[in-house]
Design a protein around this motif. Sequence first.
Motif, mmCIF file in Angstrom:
data_model
loop_
_atom_site.group_PDB
_atom_site.id
_atom_site.type_symbol
_atom_site.label_atom_id
_atom_site.label_comp_id
_atom_site.label_asym_id
_atom_site.label_seq_id
_atom_site.Cartn_x
_atom_site.Cartn_y
_atom_site.Cartn_z
ATOM 1 N N GLY A 69 -2.238 13.666 -23.887
ATOM 2 C CA GLY A 69 -1.159 14.475 -23.486
ATOM 3 C C GLY A 69 -0.671 14.014 -21.960
ATOM 4 N N GLU A 70 -1.880 13.721 -21.060
ATOM 5 C CA GLU A 70 -1.802 13.546 -19.670
ATOM 6 C C GLU A 70 -0.834 12.127 -19.558
ATOM 7 N N VAL A 71 -0.930 11.275 -20.346
ATOM 8 C CA VAL A 71 -0.482 10.013 -20.484
ATOM 9 C C VAL A 71 1.024 10.076 -21.053
ATOM 10 N N LEU A 72 1.107 10.948 -22.053
ATOM 11 C CA LEU A 72 2.369 10.890 -22.597
ATOM 12 C C LEU A 72 3.344 11.672 -21.594
ATOM 13 N N GLU A 105 0.685 -1.097 -0.091
ATOM 14 C CA GLU A 105 0.100 -0.124 0.023
ATOM 15 C C GLU A 105 0.662 1.327 -0.092
ATOM 16 N N CYS A 106 2.065 1.226 0.745
ATOM 17 C CA CYS A 106 2.610 2.450 0.868
ATOM 18 C C CYS A 106 3.636 2.608 -0.684
ATOM 19 N N ARG A 107 3.827 1.644 -1.462
ATOM 20 C CA ARG A 107 4.376 1.541 -2.616
ATOM 21 C C ARG A 107 3.335 2.363 -3.547
ATOM 22 N N ALA A 108 2.085 1.809 -3.467
ATOM 23 C CA ALA A 108 1.199 2.154 -4.328
ATOM 24 C C ALA A 108 0.863 3.495 -4.197
ATOM 25 N N VAL A 109 0.631 4.023 -3.041
ATOM 26 C CA VAL A 109 0.289 5.394 -2.778
ATOM 27 C C VAL A 109 1.422 6.200 -3.420
ATOM 28 N N ASP A 110 2.761 5.808 -3.227
ATOM 29 C CA ASP A 110 3.759 6.696 -3.825
ATOM 30 C C ASP A 110 3.718 6.633 -5.387
ATOM 31 N N LEU A 111 3.252 5.659 -5.918
ATOM 32 C CA LEU A 111 3.334 5.518 -7.416
ATOM 33 C C LEU A 111 2.039 6.347 -7.955
ATOM 34 N N LEU A 112 1.013 6.031 -7.217
ATOM 35 C CA LEU A 112 -0.257 6.909 -7.464
ATOM 36 C C LEU A 112 0.105 8.368 -7.431
ATOM 37 N N ALA A 113 0.832 9.047 -6.410
ATOM 38 C CA ALA A 113 1.189 10.438 -6.305
ATOM 39 C C ALA A 113 2.005 10.606 -7.558
ATOM 40 N N MET A 114 2.972 10.019 -7.828
ATOM 41 C CA MET A 114 3.809 10.056 -9.144
ATOM 42 C C MET A 114 3.303 10.316 -10.319
ATOM 43 N N VAL A 115 1.956 9.484 -10.620
ATOM 44 C CA VAL A 115 1.176 9.598 -11.692
ATOM 45 C C VAL A 115 0.184 10.948 -11.807
ATOM 46 N N GLY A 116 0.036 11.143 -10.247
ATOM 47 C CA GLY A 116 -0.946 12.541 -10.373
ATOM 48 C C GLY A 116 -2.187 12.059 -10.109
ATOM 49 N N LEU A 117 -2.346 10.815 -9.182
ATOM 50 C CA LEU A 117 -3.810 10.382 -8.909
ATOM 51 C C LEU A 117 -3.976 10.003 -7.410
ATOM 52 N N ALA A 118 -2.996 10.677 -6.665
ATOM 53 C CA ALA A 118 -3.089 9.893 -5.299
ATOM 54 C C ALA A 118 -4.453 10.162 -4.572
ATOM 55 N N ASP A 119 -5.296 11.348 -5.124
ATOM 56 C CA ASP A 119 -6.882 11.523 -4.572
ATOM 57 C C ASP A 119 -7.580 10.815 -5.146
ATOM 58 N N LYS A 120 -7.232 9.650 -5.974
ATOM 59 C CA LYS A 120 -8.287 8.706 -6.547
ATOM 60 C C LYS A 120 -8.102 7.475 -6.224
ATOM 61 N N LYS A 121 -7.413 7.360 -4.989
ATOM 62 C CA LYS A 121 -7.105 5.693 -4.775
ATOM 63 C C LYS A 121 -8.290 5.015 -4.434
#
Length: 259
Positions: free
Chosen positions: A190-193, A131-147
């Motif tokens: 654009g957001e994915v690229l 879960e810690c790893r996932a939260v960090d990665l979701l933040a990296m792709v700009g989706l921490a608030d969508k978990k």
Amino acid sequence: MSENQTKPIIEFSKVAKRFGTLTVLDDFDFKVAKGEKVTLIGPSGSGKSTVLRILMTLEPFQEGTLTLAGMPYHEPNGKGPFKASEKHMHQIRGHVGMVFQSFNLFPHMTVLRNVIEAPVRVLGLPRGEAECRAVDLLAMVGLADKKDRYPSQLSGGQQQRVAIARALAMRPRVLLFDEPTSALDPQLVGEVLSVIRNLANEHELTMLLVTHEMRFAREVSDRVCFFDNGRICEQGRPEEIFGAPRQDRTREFLESVIG
């Protein structure tokens, strides 16, 4: 520099891939260095995606050899060179991540569960660590608030960014992208690229990308390979392939897609 540092992380040698009487890859040789970003371009059906699917163990091949970080895609187990055990394939699969065209998220799982599922089940990672790893990665792709959202509550671009986080959660040595923007509405591309561009620029991952986004390929690639009829017809630095292609077939293809 040691031999391990100079040895390719991916090496295809005289690989043949056939679907019935159709030969998709023919006597195929291809090497990728550790940390290299390589884009595969070419017409539909030229063999680009097949290369990725073979690397992901989704397709077998009939002739030749393939190694990933020195691990062969077969075992000397008496069953023939292209019939490795599922245990052996599972071991290889743990080193490769793939982002598909169609996201392939689990619709009944939240975004967070989509990202932690494989590390927990495949790698045996403790749930808290996953879960810690996932939260960090979701933040990296700009989706921490969508978990806590479900895939149906996200846009296509957001779903693909979750898919990228999910692939990265396995800590792969090699990350594969199979036309990751082709299923997206133009305004979401654009957001994915942007996420992939950041990965290419800021991380030492080895990346193979199949895309029709030629401008993007020129920006992020160390090397571009033009495929046609199951072979690499031409390869080189982006400025060479896009600026001064040597082969007529490469030039014709680029004119057709860029104009």
